[in-house]
Write a protein that holds these residues in place. Sequence first.
Motif, PDB file in Angstrom:
ATOM      1  N   THR A  47       0.811  -1.213   0.000  1.00 52.02           N
ATOM      2  CA  THR A  47       0.000   0.000   0.000  1.00 52.02           C
ATOM      3  C   THR A  47       0.846   1.265   0.000  1.00 52.02           C
ATOM      4  O   THR A  47       0.334   2.339  -0.280  1.00 52.02           O
ATOM      5  N   LYS A  48       2.129   1.176   0.292  1.00 48.31           N
ATOM      6  CA  LYS A  48       2.997   2.356   0.269  1.00 48.31           C
ATOM      7  C   LYS A  48       3.229   2.849  -1.154  1.00 48.31           C
ATOM      8  O   LYS A  48       3.667   3.967  -1.357  1.00 48.31           O
ATOM      9  N   GLU A  49       2.907   2.022  -2.130  1.00 46.88           N
ATOM     10  CA  GLU A  49       3.060   2.415  -3.527  1.00 46.88           C
ATOM     11  C   GLU A  49       1.911   3.306  -3.996  1.00 46.88           C
ATOM     12  O   GLU A  49       1.998   3.917  -5.047  1.00 46.88           O
ATOM     13  N   ILE A  50       0.837   3.374  -3.220  1.00 44.78           N
ATOM     14  CA  ILE A  50      -0.317   4.197  -3.608  1.00 44.78           C
ATOM     15  C   ILE A  50      -0.070   5.626  -3.158  1.00 44.78           C
ATOM     16  O   ILE A  50      -0.024   5.919  -1.974  1.00 44.78           O
ATOM     17  N   SER A  98      -1.598   8.278  -5.236  1.00 41.62           N
ATOM     18  CA  SER A  98      -2.616   9.090  -5.888  1.00 41.62           C
ATOM     19  C   SER A  98      -3.853   8.238  -6.146  1.00 41.62           C
ATOM     20  O   SER A  98      -3.830   7.015  -6.006  1.00 41.62           O
ATOM     21  N   LEU A  99      -4.912   8.910  -6.532  1.00 45.70           N
ATOM     22  CA  LEU A  99      -6.136   8.207  -6.881  1.00 45.70           C
ATOM     23  C   LEU A  99      -5.912   7.298  -8.089  1.00 45.70           C
ATOM     24  O   LEU A  99      -6.449   6.196  -8.165  1.00 45.70           O
ATOM     25  N   TYR A 100      -5.085   7.743  -9.004  1.00 41.69           N
ATOM     26  CA  TYR A 100      -4.750   6.928 -10.171  1.00 41.69           C
ATOM     27  C   TYR A 100      -4.083   5.618  -9.731  1.00 41.69           C
ATOM     28  O   TYR A 100      -4.425   4.546 -10.224  1.00 41.69           O
ATOM     29  N   ASP A 101      -3.138   5.701  -8.784  1.00 42.59           N
ATOM     30  CA  ASP A 101      -2.470   4.501  -8.277  1.00 42.59           C
ATOM     31  C   ASP A 101      -3.467   3.556  -7.612  1.00 42.59           C
ATOM     32  O   ASP A 101      -3.371   2.333  -7.750  1.00 42.59           O
ATOM     33  N   LEU A 102      -4.423   4.138  -6.898  1.00 44.67           N
ATOM     34  CA  LEU A 102      -5.444   3.329  -6.237  1.00 44.67           C
ATOM     35  C   LEU A 102      -6.298   2.591  -7.258  1.00 44.67           C
ATOM     36  O   LEU A 102      -6.566   1.392  -7.108  1.00 44.67           O
ATOM     37  N   ARG A 103      -6.704   3.275  -8.320  1.00 43.15           N
ATOM     38  CA  ARG A 103      -7.494   2.638  -9.374  1.00 43.15           C
ATOM     39  C   ARG A 103      -6.693   1.559 -10.109  1.00 43.15           C
ATOM     40  O   ARG A 103      -7.240   0.564 -10.534  1.00 43.15           O
ATOM     41  N   GLU A 104      -5.411   1.776 -10.258  1.00 43.89           N
ATOM     42  CA  GLU A 104      -4.556   0.776 -10.900  1.00 43.89           C
ATOM     43  C   GLU A 104      -4.413  -0.459 -10.008  1.00 43.89           C
ATOM     44  O   GLU A 104      -4.393  -1.584 -10.491  1.00 43.89           O
ATOM     45  N   ALA A 105      -4.289  -0.253  -8.701  1.00 47.38           N
ATOM     46  CA  ALA A 105      -4.117  -1.358  -7.762  1.00 47.38           C
ATOM     47  C   ALA A 105      -5.389  -2.186  -7.613  1.00 47.38           C
ATOM     48  O   ALA A 105      -5.332  -3.411  -7.491  1.00 47.38           O
ATOM     49  N   PHE A 106      -6.534  -1.508  -7.622  1.00 49.85           N
ATOM     50  CA  PHE A 106      -7.818  -2.169  -7.425  1.00 49.85           C
ATOM     51  C   PHE A 106      -8.781  -1.746  -8.530  1.00 49.85           C
ATOM     52  O   PHE A 106      -9.664  -0.924  -8.316  1.00 49.85           O
ATOM     53  N   PRO A 107      -8.643  -2.327  -9.717  1.00 52.25           N
ATOM     54  CA  PRO A 107      -9.494  -1.923 -10.838  1.00 52.25           C
ATOM     55  C   PRO A 107     -10.968  -2.288 -10.656  1.00 52.25           C
ATOM     56  O   PRO A 107     -11.837  -1.652 -11.230  1.00 52.25           O
ATOM     57  N   THR A 108     -11.238  -3.294  -9.843  1.00 50.66           N
ATOM     58  CA  THR A 108     -12.635  -3.688  -9.607  1.00 50.66           C
ATOM     59  C   THR A 108     -12.892  -3.792  -8.112  1.00 50.66           C
ATOM     60  O   THR A 108     -11.963  -3.905  -7.303  1.00 50.66           O
ATOM     61  N   GLU A 109     -14.163  -3.769  -7.750  1.00 54.79           N
ATOM     62  CA  GLU A 109     -14.535  -3.917  -6.349  1.00 54.79           C
ATOM     63  C   GLU A 109     -14.108  -5.294  -5.827  1.00 54.79           C
ATOM     64  O   GLU A 109     -13.682  -5.431  -4.685  1.00 54.79           O
ATOM     65  N   ALA A 110     -14.182  -6.304  -6.665  1.00 58.43           N
ATOM     66  CA  ALA A 110     -13.782  -7.655  -6.263  1.00 58.43           C
ATOM     67  C   ALA A 110     -12.304  -7.701  -5.882  1.00 58.43           C
ATOM     68  O   ALA A 110     -11.929  -8.406  -4.935  1.00 58.43           O
ATOM     69  N   ASP A 111     -11.462  -6.951  -6.590  1.00 57.24           N
ATOM     70  CA  ASP A 111     -10.042  -6.894  -6.251  1.00 57.24           C
ATOM     71  C   ASP A 111      -9.832  -6.264  -4.874  1.00 57.24           C
ATOM     72  O   ASP A 111      -9.011  -6.727  -4.087  1.00 57.24           O
ATOM     73  N   ALA A 112     -10.584  -5.209  -4.592  1.00 54.67           N
ATOM     74  CA  ALA A 112     -10.476  -4.546  -3.289  1.00 54.67           C
ATOM     75  C   ALA A 112     -10.963  -5.469  -2.173  1.00 54.67           C
ATOM     76  O   ALA A 112     -10.337  -5.555  -1.113  1.00 54.67           O
ATOM     77  N   ILE A 113     -12.055  -6.180  -2.411  1.00 50.99           N
ATOM     78  CA  ILE A 113     -12.591  -7.108  -1.411  1.00 50.99           C
ATOM     79  C   ILE A 113     -11.591  -8.219  -1.129  1.00 50.99           C
ATOM     80  O   ILE A 113     -11.355  -8.585   0.028  1.00 50.99           O
ATOM     81  N   LYS A 114     -10.985  -8.757  -2.170  1.00 48.41           N
ATOM     82  CA  LYS A 114      -9.992  -9.823  -1.999  1.00 48.41           C
ATOM     83  C   LYS A 114      -8.821  -9.339  -1.138  1.00 48.41           C
ATOM     84  O   LYS A 114      -8.358 -10.047  -0.244  1.00 48.41           O
ATOM     85  N   TYR A 115      -8.368  -8.107  -1.386  1.00 51.10           N
ATOM     86  CA  TYR A 115      -7.269  -7.537  -0.602  1.00 51.10           C
ATOM     87  C   TYR A 115      -7.679  -7.359   0.865  1.00 51.10           C
ATOM     88  O   TYR A 115      -6.940  -7.720   1.775  1.00 51.10           O
TER      89      TYR A 115
END
Length: 76
Positions: A4-7, A9-26
């Motif tokens: 998470t230290k790589e995030i 900006s908002l752009y970095d956040l969208r790149e890290a978690f492109p979908t809600e499922a990716d965020a839930i998995k994390y």
Amino acid sequence: MFNTKEIKSLYDLREAFPTEADAIKYLEQLRWKSGIIISPYDSESKAYRCGNGRYKCQSTGKYFSIRTGLPCENSK
């Protein structure tokens, strides 16, 4: 696991978690490190994944999400 230290900006956040499922998995990995889903209503009960980011506590029959009991509980 994602760093998470790589995030920065908002752009970095969208790149890290492109979908809600990716965020839930994390968040699942952070909250339930053992891989076993623990109900916030009864920690001794089994809990089941129901889909759409929802889970169900077997003993209480209540549904919950990964955010239940966290400061972000009512966020989307």
